[in-house]
Design an enzyme around this catalytic site. Structure first.
Site, PDB file in Angstrom:
ATOM      1  N   ASP A 101       0.754  -1.155   0.068  1.00 44.52           N
ATOM      2  CA  ASP A 101       0.082  -0.088  -0.014  1.00 44.52           C
ATOM      3  C   ASP A 101       0.851   1.263   0.080  1.00 44.52           C
ATOM      4  OD1 ASP A 101      -2.050   1.881   0.527  1.00 44.52           O
ATOM      5  OD2 ASP A 101      -3.095   0.133   1.531  1.00 44.52           O
ATOM      6  N   ASP A 203      -2.770   4.710  -2.330  1.00 50.88           N
ATOM      7  CA  ASP A 203      -3.697   5.273  -1.298  1.00 50.88           C
ATOM      8  C   ASP A 203      -4.070   6.733  -1.943  1.00 50.88           C
ATOM      9  OD1 ASP A 203      -4.956   5.341   1.395  1.00 50.88           O
ATOM     10  OD2 ASP A 203      -3.835   7.103   1.452  1.00 50.88           O
ATOM     11  N   GLU A 266      -6.732   3.815  -5.216  1.00 50.66           N
ATOM     12  CA  GLU A 266      -7.994   3.818  -4.420  1.00 50.66           C
ATOM     13  C   GLU A 266      -8.553   5.346  -4.973  1.00 50.66           C
ATOM     14  OE1 GLU A 266      -9.417   4.901   0.057  1.00 50.66           O
ATOM     15  OE2 GLU A 266      -7.810   5.608  -0.595  1.00 50.66           O
ATOM     16  N   HIS A 327     -11.048  -1.867   4.641  1.00 52.37           N
ATOM     17  CA  HIS A 327     -10.975  -1.407   6.010  1.00 52.37           C
ATOM     18  C   HIS A 327     -11.396  -0.212   6.278  1.00 52.37           C
ATOM     19  CE1 HIS A 327      -8.264   0.483   3.801  1.00 52.37           C
ATOM     20  NE2 HIS A 327      -7.723   1.066   4.615  1.00 52.37           N
ATOM     21  N   ASP A 328     -12.108   0.604   5.534  1.00 53.10           N
ATOM     22  CA  ASP A 328     -12.666   1.918   5.604  1.00 53.10           C
ATOM     23  C   ASP A 328     -14.381   1.869   5.314  1.00 53.10           C
ATOM     24  OD1 ASP A 328     -10.327   3.239   5.848  1.00 53.10           O
ATOM     25  OD2 ASP A 328     -10.360   3.354   3.422  1.00 53.10           O
TER      26      ASP A 328
HETATM   27  C1  NOJ Z   1      -7.615   5.682   2.545  1.00 52.75           C
HETATM   28  C2  NOJ Z   1      -7.058   4.581   3.232  1.00 52.75           C
HETATM   29  O1  NOJ Z   1      -7.877   3.447   2.930  1.00 52.75           O
HETATM   30  C3  NOJ Z   1      -7.728   5.139   4.570  1.00 52.75           C
HETATM   31  O2  NOJ Z   1      -7.434   4.045   5.649  1.00 52.75           O
HETATM   32  C4  NOJ Z   1      -6.974   6.137   5.319  1.00 52.75           C
HETATM   33  O3  NOJ Z   1      -7.262   6.781   6.506  1.00 52.75           O
HETATM   34  C5  NOJ Z   1      -6.851   7.175   4.152  1.00 52.75           C
HETATM   35  N1  NOJ Z   1      -6.617   6.834   2.774  1.00 52.75           N
HETATM   36  C6  NOJ Z   1      -5.609   8.188   4.445  1.00 52.75           C
HETATM   37  O4  NOJ Z   1      -4.440   7.752   4.222  1.00 52.75           O
END
Ligand code: NOJ
Ligand code: MG
Length: 532
Positions: A101, A203, A266, A327-328
């Site tokens: 990542d 990311d 992402e 995970h978000d």
């Molecule tokens: C996306 C990530 O998936 C998340 O977990 C993170 O808090 C934010 N980007 C900031 O890096």
């Protein structure tokens, strides 16, 4: 094109590991790299092709690794560089690729680059981050908001300027317009390519470049009172800026120089915008993440329409991909319910394109309620109660021993109380478990290229049904999914519907002949092998 001509990242399935929560080997209650190594046999048995690890780099952990203080080392909580090398070689020995990542948009406030940058207005690294004077009347330079709450501008007393942070104030944004930043970050990617990683998930990549005139973001006319405050504005000047594309093309050239590697991004954007990230003029990302199945309501008509629109918008040569959770975001089994989670699994693993499976979804893990005193995610405070992401980050449930076999110590987040039933050990021998369903779907997908790389054709369906055809020159499959809890019949005049059931989400109809129509029980999905 025959199956052999596809890349591994087109035919394969990615498994997303959240390292803190996968397997703890040293009893500190936090998952680590030796823990992952110890579970590679499981992943091979499951039948996935690659693992993506959320960040494992040194970090003060303000955002659990998404605040990196050194891009070319391993945080001691996860292990050592030797552990990492062993993970790569053990994974490769099992035919599993390893993706890292890459937190490109921002560093930790403790990264030496930022320490240097904030030390003085004349620092040679001042321009590595985004510093601005206060607005003429005082206060932040403009109205830009942090995705994690409040203004995106943080005042620095010592040098009398604000710095920009799209996420936490502990995560200052890099200035990617600066060529030295670009080179330093590309060097970090090179470092990992040299160590054998097979690619990166980039990311927050659509945030990389912000407006060079620092114009205010306009209000969002669709803002609803319960939305997080970030949504009050449309982030048109802080995300998805045109100047990002040459930077992604540069990253792609680097990846291509190492052979068959993959870049995944992402990107939370509407699909019309998302598809630009494949690259309009030159190649950019192999897989800009398509989050429609995560974001849309679980409604058959909406989902089928979304698949069709996405398929239609893909530029020539662009490869699709699908995700149910990460995970978000809330766990899919909590979002759609346990029964529909099986239908969702069948959808994910029979659509055209590369699927990503979030760890634990294969055993039906749900969001875990975290008592306030156990909460870890800063969003619980910066955005507000209920916005924390801990519930979908709880430890993997391996067996029914204490702490589900995740750790002999105190787990960093509480385990789900359902782990005595929902665990790998209990489910792997249960012929009807969701784990068995995942494994069978993965095996079927591997055996039948029609299901991974074959053509997709939407079929007419009504109400709570979704139906499509997957075909290559050798095989044709009908996939029919019942999103509802009533018995339905699916038939289709366009299709000589004759064949036999290859798989049902109930795992009990294999080999059953179908002719003219197929009966679907409540919450049932079937893959039918069609016979001409
Ligand atoms: C996306 C990530 O998936 C998340 O977990 C993170 O808090 C934010 N980007 C900031 O890096
Ligand atoms: Mg540990």
């Amino acid at each position: 094109m025959s199956a052999e001509q596809y890349h591994w990242w087109q035919q394969g399935v990615i498994y997303h590991v959240y390292p803190r929560s996968f397997m703890d080997s040293d009893g500190d209650g936090i998952g680590d790299l030796p823990g992952i190594v110890g579970r590679l046999d499981y992943l091979q048995w499951l039948g996935v092709d690659a693992i993506w690890l959320s960040p494992i780099f040194p970090s003060p952990m303000a955002d659990f690794g998404y605040d990196v203080s050194d891009y070319t080392a391993i945080d001691p909580v996860f292990g050592t560089m030797e552990d990492f090398d062993r993970l790569v070689s053990e994974a490769h020995a099992r035919g599993l690729r390893v993706l890292l990542d890459f937190v490109a948009n921002h560093t930790s406030e403790h990264h030496p680059w930022f320490l240097e940058s904030r030390s003085s207005r004349h620092s040679p690294k001042r321009d590595w981050y985004i510093w601005r004077d206060p607005a003429p009347g005082g206060g932040p330079p403009n109205n830009w908001l942090s995705a994690f709450g409040g203004s995106a501008w943080e005042w620095d007393d010592r040098t009398g300027q604000y710095y920009y942070h799209a996420f936490l104030k502990e995560q200052p944004d890099l200035n990617w317009r600066n060529p030295d930043v670009q080179q330093a970050m590309l060097d970090a990617m090179r470092f990992w390519f040299e160590r054998g990683v097979d690619g990166f998930r980039l990311d927050a990549i659509w945030h990389l470049i912000k407006d060079d005139q620092f114009r205010d973001n306009p209000p969002n006319p669709d803002y609803k009172p319960n939305d997080p405050p970030y949504y009050r504005l449309l982030p048109v000047f802080t995300t998805d800026r045109p100047e990002i594309h040459p930077i992604l093309a540069m990253m792609r050239r680097l990846a291509d120089a190492y052979g068959d590697r993959v870049l995944i991004g992402e990107i939370y954007l509407p699909v019309e915008r998302l598809v630009a990230y494949y690259g309009m003029h030159e190649p950019e990302l192999h897989l800009p993440y398509n989050f429609q199945l995560v974001l849309l309501p679980w409604d058959a008509r909406r989902i089928q329409a979304a698949i069709d629109v996405y398929e239609a918008l893909l530029p020539p040569g662009a490869w699709p991909n699908w995700v149910l959770g990460n995970h978000d975001r809330p766990r899919v089994a909590s979002r759609v319910g346990r029964a529909q989670a099986r239908v969702a699994a069948m959808l994910l693993l029979t659509l055209r394109g590369t699927p990503t499976v979030y760890y634990g979804d294969e055993i039906g893990m749900v969001n875990v309620e975290i008592p306030a005193e156990a909460a870890k995610d800063p969003l619980e405070h910066t955005v507000g109660h209920g916005f924390g992401r801990d519930p979908e980050r709880t430890p993997m449930q391996w067996d029914s021993t204490p702490n589900a076999g995740f750790t002999p110590g105190d787990p960093w987040l509480p385990l789900s109380p359902d782990y005595p039933v929902y665990n790998v050990e209990a489910q792997r021998t249960d012929p009807r478990s969701i784990l068995t369903l995942y494994r069978r779907l993965l095996a079927l997908r591997r055996a039948e290229p029609a299901l991974s790389v074959g053509r997709y054709r939407s079929l007419p369906a009504e109400g709570e049904l979704v139906a499509y055809l997957r075909a290559d020159d050798a095989q044709r499959f009908l996939v029919a999914l019942n999103f509802g809890s009533w018995v339905r019949r699916y038939s289709c005049r366009q299709l000589g519907l004759r064949g036999e059931i290859a798989l049902s989400t109930y795992l009990d109809r294999e080999g059953e002949r179908v002719e003219g129509e197929v009966l679907l029980r409540p919450d049932e999905g079937v893959v039918v092998r069609l016979i001409d």
